[in-house]
Design a protein around this motif. Structure first.
Motif: not given
Length: 184
Positions: A4-13, A44-50, A52-60
């Motif tokens: 599972a990819p790590k979730a990104y913080p949603t409550d702060a920069p 997995e390209t999954h919501c609320l994760s690093l 979440t999109s093909p471009a973000l998954a590609r970065n990983l």
């Protein structure tokens, strides 16, 4: 092996580059552990994760060979978060696609408002033919790019029991797959 990819913080920069670097270092360690056993790491390209999109998954995935690191191309999650045109999505992450999840969701039609009066959208799981994303277009994009990764049905709609949802999804997908020559 699905990780599972790590979730990104949603409550702060947050510092995306630093978080990406830490996660790639962790994945590098996992790939090094898995490779001798012939195990591929898949995110997995999954919501609320690093991812979440093909471009973000590609970065990983970019630091890794597609034989060591792959992506579960989750079409349903792109409707909820990270949405884009199917051809762009496939072009961005294509060489890393290990398999695809096929599911259906629709933006919720309720009138939920925040404290300032702005509408807040949600989503609801739906049968494939009632989804906001056009599944035949997604399948066509995969086929046009020469991607023959397995399609995994993920129908979480609450309208009927699991075995019936699976049968319904297969019946809905069969003519699409036949028309695209994915199945005899």
């Amino acid at each position: 092996m699905r990780i599972a990819p790590k979730a990104y913080p949603t409550d702060a920069p947050f510092d995306y580059d630093a978080l990406l670097e830490r996660l790639v270092d962790r994945y590098r360690h996992l790939v090094d552990l898995a490779r001798p056993f012939g195990i591929k790491i898949v995110i997995e390209t999954h919501c609320l994760s690093l991812a979440t999109s093909p471009a973000l998954a590609r970065n990983l995935c970019l630091p890794f060979d597609p034989g060591d690191m792959g992506v579960i191309f989750d079409i349903n999650n792109y409707m909820i978060e990270g949405g884009l045109h199917p051809n762009l999505a496939v072009a961005v992450i294509g060489r890393y696609i290990d398999h695809s999840h096929i599911g259906g969701a629709r933006l919720a039609g309720d009138d939920t408002r925040d404290a300032f009066g702005f509408r807040q959208r949600g989503h609801e799981m739906r049968p494939l033919t009632e989804a906001d994303q056009h599944i035949p277009t997604w399948i066509a994009a995969l086929m046009a790019a020469g991607i023959t990764a397995p399609l995994i049905i993920e129908n979480f709609s609450p309208h009927t029991a699991g075995p019936d949802r699976l049968a319904e999804s297969v019946a809905q997908l069969r003519p699409v797959l036949k028309a695209s020559a994915m199945t005899p």
